[in-house]
Structures are given as C-alpha cells and as structure tokens.
Motif scaffolding. Structure first.
Motif, PDB file in Angstrom:
ATOM      1  N   HIS A  63       0.891  -1.151   0.000  1.00 49.68           N
ATOM      2  CA  HIS A  63       0.000   0.000   0.000  1.00 49.68           C
ATOM      3  C   HIS A  63       0.932   1.204   0.000  1.00 49.68           C
ATOM      4  N   ALA A  64       0.815   2.053  -0.981  1.00 48.13           N
ATOM      5  CA  ALA A  64       1.800   3.114  -1.192  1.00 48.13           C
ATOM      6  C   ALA A  64       2.072   3.920   0.071  1.00 48.13           C
ATOM      7  N   ARG A  65       1.025   4.365   0.745  1.00 46.24           N
ATOM      8  CA  ARG A  65       1.236   5.215   1.923  1.00 46.24           C
ATOM      9  C   ARG A  65       1.968   4.452   3.026  1.00 46.24           C
ATOM     10  N   GLU A  66       1.554   3.223   3.280  1.00 47.30           N
ATOM     11  CA  GLU A  66       2.213   2.439   4.330  1.00 47.30           C
ATOM     12  C   GLU A  66       3.665   2.132   3.965  1.00 47.30           C
ATOM     13  N   ASP A  67       3.922   1.816   2.700  1.00 44.75           N
ATOM     14  CA  ASP A  67       5.290   1.527   2.273  1.00 44.75           C
ATOM     15  C   ASP A  67       6.171   2.769   2.403  1.00 44.75           C
ATOM     16  N   ALA A  68       5.658   3.921   1.985  1.00 44.71           N
ATOM     17  CA  ALA A  68       6.438   5.165   2.092  1.00 44.71           C
ATOM     18  C   ALA A  68       6.658   5.527   3.563  1.00 44.71           C
ATOM     19  N   LYS A  69       5.638   5.378   4.393  1.00 44.50           N
ATOM     20  CA  LYS A  69       5.777   5.677   5.820  1.00 44.50           C
ATOM     21  C   LYS A  69       6.800   4.750   6.480  1.00 44.50           C
ATOM     22  N   ARG A  70       6.799   3.481   6.103  1.00 41.18           N
ATOM     23  CA  ARG A  70       7.754   2.531   6.668  1.00 41.18           C
ATOM     24  C   ARG A  70       9.183   2.921   6.283  1.00 41.18           C
ATOM     25  N   LEU A  71       9.399   3.290   5.027  1.00 42.48           N
ATOM     26  CA  LEU A  71      10.738   3.704   4.603  1.00 42.48           C
ATOM     27  C   LEU A  71      11.171   4.995   5.307  1.00 42.48           C
ATOM     28  N   ALA A  72      10.243   5.928   5.480  1.00 46.58           N
ATOM     29  CA  ALA A  72      10.566   7.170   6.191  1.00 46.58           C
ATOM     30  C   ALA A  72      10.925   6.865   7.645  1.00 46.58           C
ATOM     31  N   LEU A  73      10.237   5.903   8.242  1.00 47.24           N
ATOM     32  CA  LEU A  73      10.559   5.506   9.610  1.00 47.24           C
ATOM     33  C   LEU A  73      11.946   4.883   9.679  1.00 47.24           C
ATOM     34  N   VAL A  74      12.298   4.063   8.698  1.00 46.44           N
ATOM     35  CA  VAL A  74      13.648   3.490   8.654  1.00 46.44           C
ATOM     36  C   VAL A  74      14.683   4.614   8.652  1.00 46.44           C
ATOM     37  N   VAL A  75      14.487   5.606   7.795  1.00 41.18           N
ATOM     38  CA  VAL A  75      15.433   6.727   7.711  1.00 41.18           C
ATOM     39  C   VAL A  75      15.490   7.471   9.042  1.00 41.18           C
ATOM     40  N   ARG A  76      14.328   7.754   9.624  1.00 45.34           N
ATOM     41  CA  ARG A  76      14.303   8.469  10.901  1.00 45.34           C
ATOM     42  C   ARG A  76      15.026   7.679  11.993  1.00 45.34           C
ATOM     43  N   LEU A  77      14.794   6.374  12.055  1.00 44.52           N
ATOM     44  CA  LEU A  77      15.480   5.540  13.045  1.00 44.52           C
ATOM     45  C   LEU A  77      17.001   5.567  12.846  1.00 44.52           C
ATOM     46  N   LEU A  78      17.413   5.511  11.585  1.00 40.61           N
ATOM     47  CA  LEU A  78      18.851   5.548  11.298  1.00 40.61           C
ATOM     48  C   LEU A  78      19.463   6.900  11.652  1.00 40.61           C
ATOM     49  N   ILE A  79      18.750   7.972  11.389  1.00 41.72           N
ATOM     50  CA  ILE A  79      19.240   9.311  11.745  1.00 41.72           C
ATOM     51  C   ILE A  79      19.351   9.441  13.267  1.00 41.72           C
ATOM     52  N   GLU A  80      18.335   8.980  13.968  1.00 44.00           N
ATOM     53  CA  GLU A  80      18.343   9.065  15.437  1.00 44.00           C
ATOM     54  C   GLU A  80      19.470   8.264  16.051  1.00 44.00           C
ATOM     55  N   GLU A  81      19.861   7.184  15.377  1.00 44.34           N
ATOM     56  CA  GLU A  81      20.923   6.322  15.885  1.00 44.34           C
ATOM     57  C   GLU A  81      22.303   6.950  15.743  1.00 44.34           C
ATOM     58  N   GLN A  82      22.466   7.806  14.748  1.00 46.13           N
ATOM     59  CA  GLN A  82      23.777   8.393  14.474  1.00 46.13           C
ATOM     60  C   GLN A  82      24.081   9.514  15.452  1.00 46.13           C
ATOM     61  N   PRO A  83      25.339   9.610  15.885  1.00 42.68           N
ATOM     62  CA  PRO A  83      25.711  10.710  16.773  1.00 42.68           C
ATOM     63  C   PRO A  83      25.589  12.049  16.053  1.00 42.68           C
TER      64      PRO A  83
END
Length: 170
Positions: free
Chosen positions: A149-169
C-alpha cells in the motif's frame, strides 16, 4: 523540517512493466517528520486501454472501480505531490518508482519535478552498516507491517530513515 530532508516515495501500478504497459494508480510521499500523503490517480482515457493485472490488484487492493470513483485527475495529483515534497530530497527503494513518475509526467507533458534517488545511496553515504539498516528495517516492519500500500510503504521507509538518523551521533 530541515531543508533537503529525505522524503520517501512509493507508487502502486496497474501491473509490473514486464507484464505489459503499466501506469501509476497510486502515489504516496512520507517525510521523516512523520507527515505523509497519498493520492489515487484516476486514469486518463489513454491509460484505460493499457494493461491491468489481477495479481497486482490482489496485492495493493485497488480496483479500477475505486480509481474511477475516488481517483483524482493526474494534474491535481502531480501538483499536490510536488507541493508536499517541497525542498525534500526524494528517495525510493525501487527503480520502478522513477519509471512511474516518468509515465505520470509524460501524460501531463511535464518535466520531472525532482530526481528520485535510490535509498541505498543515502545509507551508503552515511557509512551505515548492514546490521544498522537491517535493525531499522525490522523495527519499522514491526511498527508498520502492512505492505503493498503506497502510503504504508512510504511511511515505513521514512521511519527506517528516521530511526537511522536518530541512531547516528550528532
């Protein structure tokens, strides 16, 4: 939202190109600030003779009747999508999303409004490890399990990016 923050885009289509002449039927954009939008695309007359896959319909759950009833004109979808993206850099996890943006632009006689970059390039540029990416993907799938589902897939990818950004110092 900072200028040039990543935004993630995802399209659903009438079928995969290897099964025929396909066209975009839904597009979604999710920003890492948590905002997202999606649009059903009403096929213009020219697309209505193009290919449709029952298999694809069973995955994304969008029927031709839904597009006829709830779809928006391609020009409206394009304008609203471009406005929502703003100054974000747009990423996707699949080359096909760029293909379907081109199909949409071609129909409207518009230039590509932005490049769609491969999400793996964003990850590589930040030196992220496979373990970091896999952990973020697993967490995002746990939180947002609905797929195709386009919205869910895009939201999931955005969450991946946000999680990765939050993890970085910082």
């Amino acid at each position: 939202m900072a200028q040039h923050d990543p935004a993630l885009i995802d399209f659903e289509a009438s079928c995969l190109p290897e099964y025929g002449q396909s066209y975009p039927i839904e597009v979604a954009v999710a920003r890492i600030d948590g905002e997202s939008r999606s649009w059903l695309i009403k096929p213009p007359p020219r697309w209505q003779t193009w290919d449709w896959s029952e298999e694809a319909e069973s995955l994304h759950g969008i029927s031709r009747a839904m597009l006829a009833c709830d779809g928006l004109p391609p020009a409206q979808v394009f304008a609203e999508m471009v406005a929502f993206v703003g100054t974000c850099e747009v990423y996707s996890d699949a080359d096909l999303d760029g293909f379907w943006l081109e199909v949409l632009c071609e129909e409207l006689d518009e230039k590509l409004p932005f490049p769609i970059r491969f999400l793996g390039e964003w990850m590589a540029a930040r030196g992220l490890t496979r373990e970091q990416v896999d952990a973020a993907l697993e967490e995002a799938r746990r939180r947002l399990p609905k797929a195709h589902h386009a919205r869910e897939d895009a939201k999931r990818l955005a969450l991946v990016v946000r999680l990765l950004i939050e993890e970085q110092p910082a």
